[in-house]
Design an enzyme around this catalytic site. Structure first.
Site, PDB file in Angstrom:
ATOM      1  N   GLY A 187      36.034  14.474 -14.898  1.00 51.38           N
ATOM      2  CA  GLY A 187      36.076  13.133 -14.331  1.00 51.38           C
ATOM      3  C   GLY A 187      36.192  13.099 -12.822  1.00 51.38           C
ATOM      4  O   GLY A 187      37.120  13.662 -12.271  1.00 51.38           O
ATOM      5  N   SER A 188      35.276  12.453 -12.125  1.00 47.05           N
ATOM      6  CA  SER A 188      35.279  12.520 -10.669  1.00 47.05           C
ATOM      7  C   SER A 188      34.208  11.616 -10.072  1.00 47.05           C
ATOM      8  O   SER A 188      33.712  10.718 -10.734  1.00 47.05           O
ATOM      9  CB  SER A 188      35.064  13.967 -10.229  1.00 47.05           C
ATOM     10  OG  SER A 188      34.084  14.577 -11.046  1.00 47.05           O
TER      11      SER A 188
END
Length: 227
Positions: A187-188
């Site tokens: 996640g980013s």
């Protein structure tokens, strides 16, 4: 194309550090209590898909800026590139692509060029969809010199769950448009800073496909002001 090719995608080598661990834990969960084992199966499949690394076909026309990440365009706004890249204090158009934990997380070069600077900066792990994540979060920034001499920046930003930014290239490396250059675990966000005067060709909320979706045309000019 075989039916299996639709569901079974190549996995990035980084995934081999995690998928076997998930599988072992799943076996232990089955031994403890079968319903937990099936939950482990789902998590193992998710881990495999997180590290999937499908082949992509990038547009062949020179001068196009393509998305460096799968995900959703969360912001398009003027912003100053990371100071550590030395690209000056003038704001540039920044396109932010938010990656959820269900997106493919392999990062690809938005354009052809030469890597002129790479700068890692430690930081916080705020929700990557927030504007202040560009300033406060852990990040890894790359400056890319285009064939015409202009510069473009792409920034890997850690998110709320992400705890590792990986960059596979070094300063001086040539990059082809769509070439893999990094990966962020769990996640980013990816920010792309366009050269001065280059307008974006995408909108907030648009779904992006890394290495394929066109974000901008380096040969384009901004539209004249209304009126």
């Amino acid at each position: 194309m075989r039916m299996s090719d639709t569901f079974l995608k190549p996995m990035h080598p980084e995934g081999w550090r995690f998928v076997p661990v998930f599988a072992v834990v799943t076996a232990l969960l089955f031994w403890l209590w079968e319903p937990l084992g099936w939950l482990g199966v789902l998590l193992t499949v998710w881990c495999y898909y997180f590290f999937r690394d499908p082949e992509r076909v990038s547009p062949a026309r020179p001068g196009l800026v393509i998305s460096p990440a799968d995900g959703i365009v969360s912001m398009i706004e003027p912003a100053v590139p990371p100071a550590e890249l030395g690209m000056g204090p003038e704001p540039l158009t920044r396109i932010s692509v938010f990656m959820s934990v269900f997106n493919c997380h392999v990062n690809r070069s938005p354009c052809a060029g030469e890597v002129t600077a790479i700068a890692y900066r430690p930081g916080k792990f705020l929700n990557a969809s927030l504007d202040k994540a560009s300033v406060d979060n852990e990040r890894n920034s790359l400056a890319i010199r285009l064939p015409d001499g202009r510069q473009l920046a792409v920034v890997q930003i850690a998110g709320l769950v992400a705890r590792r930014i990986l960059c596979f290239v070094k300063v001086g490396a040539p990059l082809a448009a769509g070439e893999r250059f990094g990966l962020i675990r769990f996640g980013s966000r990816l920010d792309t800073y366009l050269p001065p005067g280059v307008p974006p060709l995408v909108r907030v909320g648009q779904t992006m496909v890394a290495g394929e979706t066109v974000m901008a045309d380096l040969a384009a000019h901004p539209a004249p002001p209304a009126g």
